[in-house]
Enzyme design. Structure first.
Site, PDB file in Angstrom:
ATOM      1  N   HIS A 163       0.575  -1.331  -0.042  1.00  0.00           N
ATOM      2  CA  HIS A 163      -0.155   0.104  -0.070  1.00  0.00           C
ATOM      3  C   HIS A 163       0.834   1.155  -0.096  1.00  0.00           C
ATOM      4  O   HIS A 163       0.383   2.189   0.650  1.00  0.00           O
ATOM      5  CB  HIS A 163      -0.983   0.001   1.151  1.00  0.00           C
ATOM      6  CG  HIS A 163      -1.786  -1.273   1.193  1.00  0.00           C
ATOM      7  ND1 HIS A 163      -2.697  -1.505   0.543  1.00  0.00           N
ATOM      8  CD2 HIS A 163      -1.672  -2.307   2.070  1.00  0.00           C
ATOM      9  CE1 HIS A 163      -3.397  -2.555   1.051  1.00  0.00           C
ATOM     10  NE2 HIS A 163      -2.655  -3.355   1.780  1.00  0.00           N
ATOM     11  N   SER A 284      16.327  21.392 -13.998  1.00  0.00           N
ATOM     12  CA  SER A 284      15.118  22.495 -14.209  1.00  0.00           C
ATOM     13  C   SER A 284      15.480  23.648 -14.920  1.00  0.00           C
ATOM     14  O   SER A 284      16.516  24.301 -14.676  1.00  0.00           O
ATOM     15  CB  SER A 284      14.227  22.674 -12.970  1.00  0.00           C
ATOM     16  OG  SER A 284      13.245  23.642 -13.149  1.00  0.00           O
ATOM     17  N   LYS A 290      16.919  21.201  -8.738  1.00  0.00           N
ATOM     18  CA  LYS A 290      16.294  19.848  -9.171  1.00  0.00           C
ATOM     19  C   LYS A 290      17.134  19.150  -9.953  1.00  0.00           C
ATOM     20  O   LYS A 290      18.357  19.419 -10.734  1.00  0.00           O
ATOM     21  CB  LYS A 290      15.152  20.360 -10.368  1.00  0.00           C
ATOM     22  CG  LYS A 290      14.024  21.008  -9.546  1.00  0.00           C
ATOM     23  CD  LYS A 290      13.204  20.284  -8.648  1.00  0.00           C
ATOM     24  CE  LYS A 290      12.368  19.170  -9.262  1.00  0.00           C
ATOM     25  NZ  LYS A 290      11.356  19.728 -10.410  1.00  0.00           N
ATOM     26  N   GLU A 297      10.951   8.484 -16.083  1.00  0.00           N
ATOM     27  CA  GLU A 297       9.403   9.006 -16.501  1.00  0.00           C
ATOM     28  C   GLU A 297       8.949   8.754 -18.091  1.00  0.00           C
ATOM     29  O   GLU A 297       8.047   8.407 -18.439  1.00  0.00           O
ATOM     30  CB  GLU A 297       9.625  10.549 -16.148  1.00  0.00           C
ATOM     31  CG  GLU A 297       9.700  10.889 -14.681  1.00  0.00           C
ATOM     32  CD  GLU A 297       9.827  12.346 -14.437  1.00  0.00           C
ATOM     33  OE1 GLU A 297       9.803  13.165 -15.371  1.00  0.00           O
ATOM     34  OE2 GLU A 297      10.000  12.653 -13.311  1.00  0.00           O
TER      35      GLU A 297
END
Length: 471
Positions: A163, A284, A290, A297
């Site tokens: 979970h 970024s 970042k 992704e």
């Protein structure tokens, strides 16, 4: 009104008096994408020419001229000097037309006892067979990387999740080997799809067979297929081999996507379990701090493309009557895209597996803050102190609740607080019961995360790699 002409210029145009309209040529062309089949089309054409010679349609000199011409066509395509035109529709017509330009009338004999229907069906089977070999190589390389990293991280303890909540301590090798076995099943699925594709359908003609005593056993031998299609209608109409390829590709990309989701989560600031190198991340344009896991992704996103390709083919085939229909021209787009997507995704996964580093200190923090050994403490009360499980569950639950209120964990909560809940929560026995490493080693059932079982599983993985190398 189009002007009637004596001929259309098409290789199939003898029956027609009008040339094709511009929209017919634009919507009907497929060479813009099916030129990827050129090697397989040439392979099939060489085998077909040799068969025509064997049954007496071509003499030795004609066969020699055709084979020479096909070699020149191949050289022109690979050098980039071949001229493609939408007027010739597809790769099959391009090769035959250029062969005829090079060798004259003898080139026109090549299509004897063959239809574009069985020709393209064979080409796609050869293409899938050949591309699966490349995919299997990539899967093998990825599995080796997972095996190597698992061996390096047998003693790295990280959280296992259910979970998406901290559940129990596991060895990082266990996590990596979970994906090793997923990709092992994918390789087995691709081998099944490869076997399914490796069937001779050439010689089936348009759909009913051909008016020649063609030697299909000879063709099967030349093209190294494992069998011959028993029904010519099924042979030109079936795309089951493409479906099975896309099923295998979809399963692989689902596994890849799940792996990438773990990498994305585990490399985030909140989890911090792994670190990716700068070379496999991006920054970024506005936030200088970042470090984005873009490869993971992108692969996660690419999995949707392959799932879409499978749905594309399912929808394409659903309502087709026997036998060949022009709709089937659209089958190759899904397959070509899936091949390229799977190959680059597996390459990206391997790069991340090879370069990512685990951060055991962050794993330990999460495990302690997540009370990951609470179950082990309850099992200690049941096994060592002979307390009923429900009572043990309640006592440990009360201890966890006390820790939460005090902003402590099972390792930092004072002993005087523990023994108020149970006299058994004291001394060395308690410390062993909540130990992260001992918790992992208690999971000694076959397939578990105990160190001995991880070494056993690594040996199984090694044998799996050795076995697949023999294929």
């Amino acid at each position: 009104m189009q002007k009637k002409e004596e001929g259309t210029g098409k290789l199939w145009g003898g029956r027609f008096k009008q040339s094709a309209s511009p929209i017919m040529e634009r919507i009907g062309e497929s060479v813009s994408f099916d030129q990827k089949l050129y090697k397989e089309d040439l392979e099939g054409s060489r085998a077909h020419a040799k068969m025509l010679h064997k049954i007496g349609i071509l003499n030795a000199e004609e066969l020699k001229q055709i084979l020479e011409g096909l070699s020149q066509v191949e050289s022109e395509i690979e050098s980039g000097n071949f001229k493609f035109s939408s007027e010739l529709e597809d790769i099959h017509m391009h090769i035959e037309s250029r062969l005829t330009e090079l060798k004259g009338e003898v080139g026109k004999k090549l299509h004897t006892a063959r239809s574009r229907n069985d020709q393209v069906a064979q080409d796609t089977r050869l293409y899938v067979r050949n591309r699966i070999e490349e995919i299997l190589d990539r899967l093998e390389s990825l599995r080796k990387a997972l095996y190597t990293r698992a061996g390096e991280n047998v003693d790295t303890i990280i959280p296992g999740y259910t979970h998406l909540q901290v559940a129990q301590p596991v060895r990082a090798s266990h996590f990596l080997l979970a994906y090793f076995w997923m990709f092992t099943r994918d390789a087995e699925f691709f081998r099944f799809a490869q076997e399914s594709a490796n069937l001779l359908v050439l010689g089936s003609g348009a759909m009913a067979g051909v008016n020649y005593q063609n030697d299909r056993d000879f063709l099967a031998s030349e093209l190294r297929t494992n069998g011959i299609s028993p029904n010519s209608m099924d042979a030109v109409a079936s795309r089951d081999h493409l479906l099975q390829f896309l099923f295998a590709a979809t399963q692989t990309m689902l596994h890849a996507s799940r792996f990438c989701e773990d990498i994305i989560l585990y490399s985030s600031q909140e989890f911090g379990l792994i670190r990716l190198p700068d070379s496999l991340t991006t920054g970024s344009s506005i936030m200088p701090q970042k470090k984005n896991p873009d490869i993971a992704e992108l692969i996660r996103g690419k999995s949707a493309r392959v799932t879409g390709n499978l749905n594309h083919l399912i929808g394409l085939l659903k309502g087709l009557p026997l036998t060949y229909n022009r709709d089937l021209q659209e089958d190759k787009l899904a397959v070509f895209d899936a091949v390229e997507t799977v190959l680059i995704s597996l390459e990206g996964l391997e790069a991340m597996v090879s370069e990512m580093q685990f951060r055991p200190e962050r794993g330990e923090r999460s495990l302690k803050e997540g009370f990951a050994t609470a179950t082990d403490l309850a099992d200690f009360l049941v096994g060592e102190k002979k307390i009923a499980f429900r009572t043990a569950h309640e006592l440990v639950g009360r201890l966890v609740s006390e820790c939460v209120e005090r902003k402590e964990n099972l390792f930092t909560v004072p002993e005087e607080v523990r023994i108020k809940i149970s006299s058994h929560f004291s001394g060395e026995e308690y410390q062993k019961a909540v130990s992260l490493e001992l918790s992992a080693d208690k999971k000694a059932s076959y397939g578990g995360t105990a160190r001995s079982r991880q070494l056993e599983q690594l040996e199984l993985a090694k044998k799996s790699l050795e076995s697949s190398s023999k294929h």
